[in-house]
Design an enzyme around this catalytic site. Structure first.
Site, PDB file in Angstrom:
ATOM      1  N   CYS A  55     -58.897 -10.358  -4.431  1.00  0.00           N
ATOM      2  CA  CYS A  55     -59.364  -9.952  -5.761  1.00  0.00           C
ATOM      3  C   CYS A  55     -60.845 -10.264  -5.949  1.00  0.00           C
ATOM      4  CB  CYS A  55     -58.539 -10.624  -6.852  1.00  0.00           C
ATOM      5  SG  CYS A  55     -58.585 -12.431  -6.810  1.00  0.00           S
ATOM      6  N   GLU A 117     -60.932 -24.015  -3.537  1.00  0.00           N
ATOM      7  CA  GLU A 117     -59.561 -23.496  -3.624  1.00  0.00           C
ATOM      8  C   GLU A 117     -59.037 -23.200  -2.219  1.00  0.00           C
ATOM      9  OE1 GLU A 117     -58.429 -20.197  -3.137  1.00  0.00           O
ATOM     10  OE2 GLU A 117     -60.308 -19.154  -2.740  1.00  0.00           O
ATOM     11  N   GLY A 192     -45.817  -7.818 -11.265  1.00  0.00           N
ATOM     12  CA  GLY A 192     -46.050  -8.019  -9.841  1.00  0.00           C
ATOM     13  C   GLY A 192     -45.236  -9.212  -9.362  1.00  0.00           C
ATOM     14  N   GLY A 194     -46.364 -10.880  -6.147  1.00  0.00           N
ATOM     15  CA  GLY A 194     -47.088 -11.366  -4.982  1.00  0.00           C
ATOM     16  C   GLY A 194     -47.477 -12.826  -5.099  1.00  0.00           C
TER      17      GLY A 194
END
Length: 423
Positions: A55, A117, A192, A194
């Site tokens: 993303c 992250e 979604g 995912g």
């Protein structure tokens, strides 16, 4: 061998432009085939390639005997339907040590919107597996990525780079808490099923909302995720009719077109008597039409909107970032040393083949002499002399060829090669 990378991310390109270059995992193999085919077989017979698409970024990594950054830019621009000049204005093009450093920083979480992250590492590993399955990953890129994973592991082990990171999911919960006084009284919809939705559902479920619903194209997968959190699943086709039920909507799918339009949200607000809705669109391209953000009772956040939230606490990570950069520097130097050595592999193979040929000839000759009854010492003397003459013939010929300057340079080289003294 040259290595290069072309990419655009959350710091260089707006969300809608990034959406033009987003590739779902099942699109990677045919996209890699298209990219490699575009190079042709004359100048670039064996181009290695891998694509990372999340993303926040789309990046192409390539390796070949000859660099082809301009061609890669042209191919990516065409695939996204934009002019090469526009792509260049929002992209970064890196080669060799710069490309390696970037890959190591990405894997270590230093180039992420959320510094430190860990999700990007898993996404990179997925991309590498996809490239390998597609037959696009060769020795050079495999080394680059395996070393990037090793560097990322060392960074996480030796520093506190991830100690203060705030994920997108956690940031979404924080923002929702500012709008709703008690999240336990809210109804949450996840669109979604995912990895990103899984992470978001985990964070929201910890606040024990009144209900959790997962809408997914494949009902079975949606049910599997919903069951984990005591929720229910529904098909995407039901979404417009049930949208008004939810206070919070978090969406992240691989759809190429928006799933939640302005009209659907307007109807939902009317049914809700304009009670506020909190919406998070984590998808690239967008799942929710951008015009929704203009509605008075809707609080819509995209991945780019979350940047300010996730950057909080960045100062406390700067010391860890500095430590991580040192580890990355060492990793880059090691990779470039390996890459430089790769350039001598064909020559080494030729030298070994030539030496084996000489050895075979002399052994064959020695065995024939022994079969004739020649003295062993005489045969060994002839064998050693034959090998020595073969190895030195080329060097001796070079010493007698060329002008004085060439002979002097040859003499210095031969001295380094043959007259080295043991220390």
């Amino acid at each position: 061998m040259s290595v290069w990378a072309l990419g655009l991310n959350h710091t260089t390109a707006p969300l809608d432009l990034r959406g033009r270059f987003a590739f779902a995992l099942d699109q990677i193999a045919p996209t890699l085939h298209s990219l490699r085919s575009s190079f042709g077989s004359h100048r670039h017979p064996q181009v290695e390639a891998a694509i990372i698409s999340t993303c926040n970024r789309t990046e192409i990594y390539c390796a070949s005997e000859h660099m082809a950054l301009d061609h890669t830019v042209g191919w990516l621009a065409e695939s996204g339907g934009v002019a090469p000049a526009l792509l260049r204005s929002h992209a970064y093009a890196l080669h060799d040590d710069e490309a390696a450093r970037h890959a190591f920083r990405v894997a270590s979480g230093l180039d992420s919107m959320v510094i430190g992250e860990a999700q990007i590492l898993g996404q990179m590993k997925d991309a590498v597996r996809a490239a390998e399955t597609a037959g696009a990953l060769g020795t050079t890129l495999n080394q680059l990525f395996q070393r990037s994973f090793a560097v990322a592991k060392e960074v996480r082990t030796a520093t506190e780079i991830g100690a203060h990171s705030i994920s997108m999911a956690a940031a979404s919960v924080r923002l929702a808490s500012q709008l709703f006084e008690d999240l336990a009284k809210t109804r949450v919809l996840f669109v979604g099923a995912g990895e990103m939705i899984d992470l978001a559902a985990t964070h929201f479920a910890a606040r024990r909302p009144q209900s959790i619903v997962v809408a997914n194209r494949t009902l079975e997968r949606g049910e599997k995720l919903a069951t984990r959190f005591g929720g229910e699943a529904m098909r995407l086709a039901e979404l417009p009719g049930r949208l008004a039920e939810f206070d919070i909507v978090v969406s992240c799918t691989a759809s190429t077109l928006p799933l939640i339009g302005l009209g659907a949200v307007e109807r939902a607000l009317k049914q809700r008597k304009h009670r506020p809705m909190f919406m998070v669109d984590l998808a690239v391209p967008r799942d929710i039409e951008p015009e929704v953000q203009k509605l008075e009772d809707v609080y819509l956040y995209t991945v780019d909107d979350l940047a300010q939230v996730v950057q909080q606490g960045q100062a406390s990570r700067q010391a860890a970032v500095a430590q991580a950069e040192v580890i990355i520097d060492a990793g880059v130097q090691s990779f470039m040393h390996w890459l430089a050595q790769r350039g001598t592999v064909p020559l080494i193979q030729q030298l070994n083949a030539q030496a084996d040929e000489w050895r075979t000839l002399e052994l064959t000759r020695a065995r024939k002499l022994l079969a004739k009854g020649e003295d062993i010492e005489t045969v060994l003397e002839a064998l050693s002399r034959g090998l020595t003459q073969k190895m030195l013939h080329g060097a001796m010929a070079e010493l007698h060829a060329g002008d004085n300057a060439a002979r002097e340079q040859t003499a210095q080289t031969l001295s380094r090669l043959f007259l080295r003294k043991e220390r």
